[in-house]
Structures are given as structure tokens and as C-alpha cells.
Design a protein around this motif. Structure first.
Motif, PDB file in Angstrom:
ATOM      1  N   UNK A  82      -5.992   6.301   2.024  1.00 21.82           N
ATOM      2  CA  UNK A  82      -6.463   6.828   3.312  1.00 21.82           C
ATOM      3  C   UNK A  82      -5.485   6.459   4.442  1.00 21.82           C
ATOM      4  N   UNK A  83      -5.059   5.204   4.407  1.00 23.64           N
ATOM      5  CA  UNK A  83      -4.154   4.689   5.433  1.00 23.64           C
ATOM      6  C   UNK A  83      -2.827   5.433   5.419  1.00 23.64           C
ATOM      7  N   UNK A  84      -2.281   5.656   4.243  1.00 21.52           N
ATOM      8  CA  UNK A  84      -0.982   6.360   4.172  1.00 21.52           C
ATOM      9  C   UNK A  84      -1.088   7.790   4.673  1.00 21.52           C
ATOM     10  N   UNK A  85      -2.243   8.418   4.464  1.00 20.29           N
ATOM     11  CA  UNK A  85      -2.392   9.827   4.882  1.00 20.29           C
ATOM     12  C   UNK A  85      -2.751   9.962   6.343  1.00 20.29           C
ATOM     13  N   UNK A 104      15.153   7.201   2.240  1.00 20.39           N
ATOM     14  CA  UNK A 104      14.189   6.606   1.299  1.00 20.39           C
ATOM     15  C   UNK A 104      13.065   5.883   2.048  1.00 20.39           C
ATOM     16  N   UNK A 105      13.417   5.169   3.112  1.00 17.55           N
ATOM     17  CA  UNK A 105      12.390   4.503   3.910  1.00 17.55           C
ATOM     18  C   UNK A 105      11.392   5.517   4.468  1.00 17.55           C
ATOM     19  N   UNK A 106      11.934   6.653   4.946  1.00 14.62           N
ATOM     20  CA  UNK A 106      11.052   7.632   5.595  1.00 14.62           C
ATOM     21  C   UNK A 106      10.168   8.362   4.603  1.00 14.62           C
ATOM     22  N   UNK A 107      10.653   8.586   3.398  1.00 12.53           N
ATOM     23  CA  UNK A 107       9.883   9.415   2.460  1.00 12.53           C
ATOM     24  C   UNK A 107       8.995   8.589   1.523  1.00 12.53           C
ATOM     25  N   UNK A 108       9.174   7.284   1.550  1.00 15.41           N
ATOM     26  CA  UNK A 108       8.411   6.421   0.639  1.00 15.41           C
ATOM     27  C   UNK A 108       6.890   6.658   0.662  1.00 15.41           C
ATOM     28  N   UNK A 113       2.341   8.427  -2.888  1.00 15.90           N
ATOM     29  CA  UNK A 113       1.130   9.190  -3.173  1.00 15.90           C
ATOM     30  C   UNK A 113       1.368  10.261  -4.229  1.00 15.90           C
ATOM     31  N   UNK A 114       2.557  10.279  -4.804  1.00 13.15           N
ATOM     32  CA  UNK A 114       2.845  11.234  -5.877  1.00 13.15           C
ATOM     33  C   UNK A 114       3.092  12.650  -5.380  1.00 13.15           C
TER      34      UNK A 114
END
Ligand code: ADP
Ligand code: ADP
Length: 227
Positions: A82-85, A104-108, A113-114
Motif C-alpha cells: 500500500x505504501x509503495x503505491x 535503478x534508485x528511481x524504478x526500484x 511490486x513486480x
């Protein structure tokens, strides 16, 4: 529309004689797209509040509802997703992963979340953040202002409903501070993202729609600026 609802939120650190009541029965709501500045003396509970809004820590009592989801009714796994979204977090010292590149930092968060990263969306964001020439650099090869822009990118990549920033300009000179605040304001306006910023800088607070002052773990004042 109500995006964030805080109900009777309290946080006590420690136990017994050494217990500290960092937050004491705080309640307020924030509408979608509102820009709120949180100010107050050092040690008054601002970071504690922001961490609880961000689902980083758990309250001693009370609720935080984000877009009607009661965050602290979720289990750890659900809360992490939930937090990541839904929530973007920005810190004073960027908290980038030193061995990963800017890209990589930005897209992690999305990869965790796959999901796949949409190239077009990423490119647009990178260009708005002025990081086109820095995608393959490591964080320590960037200036402070650039590192903070990467952390904004990381926070934005999953298009969260709420952006939370804890002294985002606390480590930057005035030119870089202005750039960072202008970017946060731009995304707040264009994406209708709710923005909550802890700041010591009165010039930043005065740009918000609303200023909440925290003193001694409580809301001491809550004012609309008329911006
Ligand atoms: P602010 O962000 O306004 O400076 P904080 O939320 O960091 O305030 O701190 C509020 C109070 O809680 C302070 O008295 C601080 O010492 C205490 N505190 C914060 N984090 C912890 C912790 N992890 N353990 C114990 N006490 C803490
Ligand atoms: P600012 O004045 O914005 O803080 P700096 O003087 O730190 O910027 O950096 C100026 C430029 O040099 C920036 O574009 C930054 O990316 C680049 N830079 C700074 N440190 C390094 C480094 N260690 N390796 C490569 N490039 C660097």
C-alpha cells in the motif's frame, strides 16, 4: 474529497519512566491536492507524525486513513505494498541506495511490486526533473540538489496519492531549495497530489495552502494561508 484522515493519533516511545509521548491525540483531515506545511519546534513530534502518515511506523493508538483505507488495519505485507503505491516519501538526506544508479534508485519501488516501468512516463519524469544526463550515475556522483531530485523521482514513480517530505530542503542552499520546492509544487498542482511538507523555512511554509503548527505532540494551530 478527503484524501487523508487522521483520527486521535498518539505515539509513545519507550516504556515506564523513560516513556516519551511524542504525539498526543492528533486529529485532522486533508483534501485531495492540498499542500500542507507542518511547522513547529524541534522535538515537537513532526517527524513522528509524518512517519505515521507514511506507514513507516505504527501508532500507539488512533487511525490513519488514506483514500478511505485504514492503513494500520493492514498486515505488514499489505502495508508495504500500500505504501509503495499510495505514498511517496522524501527525506532531508535523500536515503538513496548508494550502489544503485539514478535510474535503478528511481524504478526500484515499481520493480519491487513486480511491475514494468513505462518508458514514456519515466522519460517524461526524468526530463521534468532535469536528470537526463545522470541516469547511469551513482548517487555520490551527484550534487545534493540532484540527489534530492532523484528521491522525488523515486517517490513519484508509482504515481502516489500523497507525497510526504521531511525537511526536503534542509541540506540544500537557497537556489537548490527553490528548485526542489518548485518541483514539489509543480507535481502537487499538475497531478493533484496531496503534498505534506515538514519545514523550518518560513518562505516554504507560506507557499502552502495550509499551515499546521505542532507543539508538544499536539496541534497548536491550523490555518489556511489564503495562497
Ligand atoms: P520533530 O520532528 O518535531 O523534531 P520528533 O517526532 O522527531 O520531533 O520527536 C518527538 C519526540 O519523540 C522527541 O522528544 C524525540 O526525542 C522523541 N523520539 C523521536 N523518535 C524516537 C525514538 N525512536 N525513540 C524514542 N524517542 C523518540
Ligand atoms: P551544486 O553546486 O549544485 O551543489 P556541485 O558543485 O556539487 O553542484 O556539482 C556540480 C556538477 O558536478 C553537478 O552537475 C554534479 O553532477 C557534478 N558532480 C559533482 N560531484 C561529482 C562527482 N563526484 N562525480 C561526478 N560528477 C560530479
Amino acid at each position: 474529497m478527503e484524501m487523508l484522515k487522521v483520527e486521535n493519533l498518539s505515539k509513545v516511545y519507550g516504556k515506564g519512566d523513560t516513556a516519551v509521548k511524542a504525539l498526543d491525540d492528533v486529529s485532522f483531515s486533508v483534501t485531495k491536492g492540498q499542500f500542507v506545511a507542518i511547522i513547529g519546534p524541534s522535538g515537537s513530534g513532526k517527524s513522528t507524525l509524518l512517519h505515521l502518515l507514511g506507514g513507516v511506523d505504527r501508532p500507539s493508538s488512533g487511525n490513519v486513513l488514506v483514500d478511505q483505507t485504514n492503513m494500520y488495519e493492514l498486515d505488514e505485507t499489505q502495508l508495504a505494498i500500500f505504501r509503495r503505491r499510495q505514498i511517496g516519501l522524501i527525506y532531508q538526506f535523500y536515503n538513496l541506495i548508494p550502489i544503485l544508479t539514478v535510474e535503478e534508485n528511481m524504478t526500484l519501488p515499481i520493480l519491487l511490486d513486480g511491475h514494468k516501468v513505462e518508458a514514456e512516463r519515466l522519460n517524461e519524469m526524468v526530463s521534468r526533473l532535469g536528470l537526463e544526463q545522470r541516469l547511469h550515475h551513482l548517487p555520490n556522483q551527484l550534487s545534493g540538489g540532484q540527489q534530492q531530485r532523484v528521491s522525488i523521482g523515486r517517490a513519484l514513480v508509482s504515481n502516489p496519492a500523497i507525497m510526504l517530505a521531511d525537511e526536503p530542503t534542509g541540506n540544500l542552499d537557497s537556489k537548490n531549495s527553490k528548485e526542489i520546492i518548485d518541483l514539489l509544487k509543480y507535481f502537487n498542482r499538475s497531478l493533484k497530489q496531496t503534498l505534506i511538507v515538514i519545514t523550518h523555512d518560513e518562505r516554504i511554509a507560506l507557499q502552502a495552502d495550509r499551515i499546521i503548527t505542532i507543539e508538544d505532540g499536539k496541534i497548536a494551530s491550523d490555518e489556511v494561508t489564503g495562497r
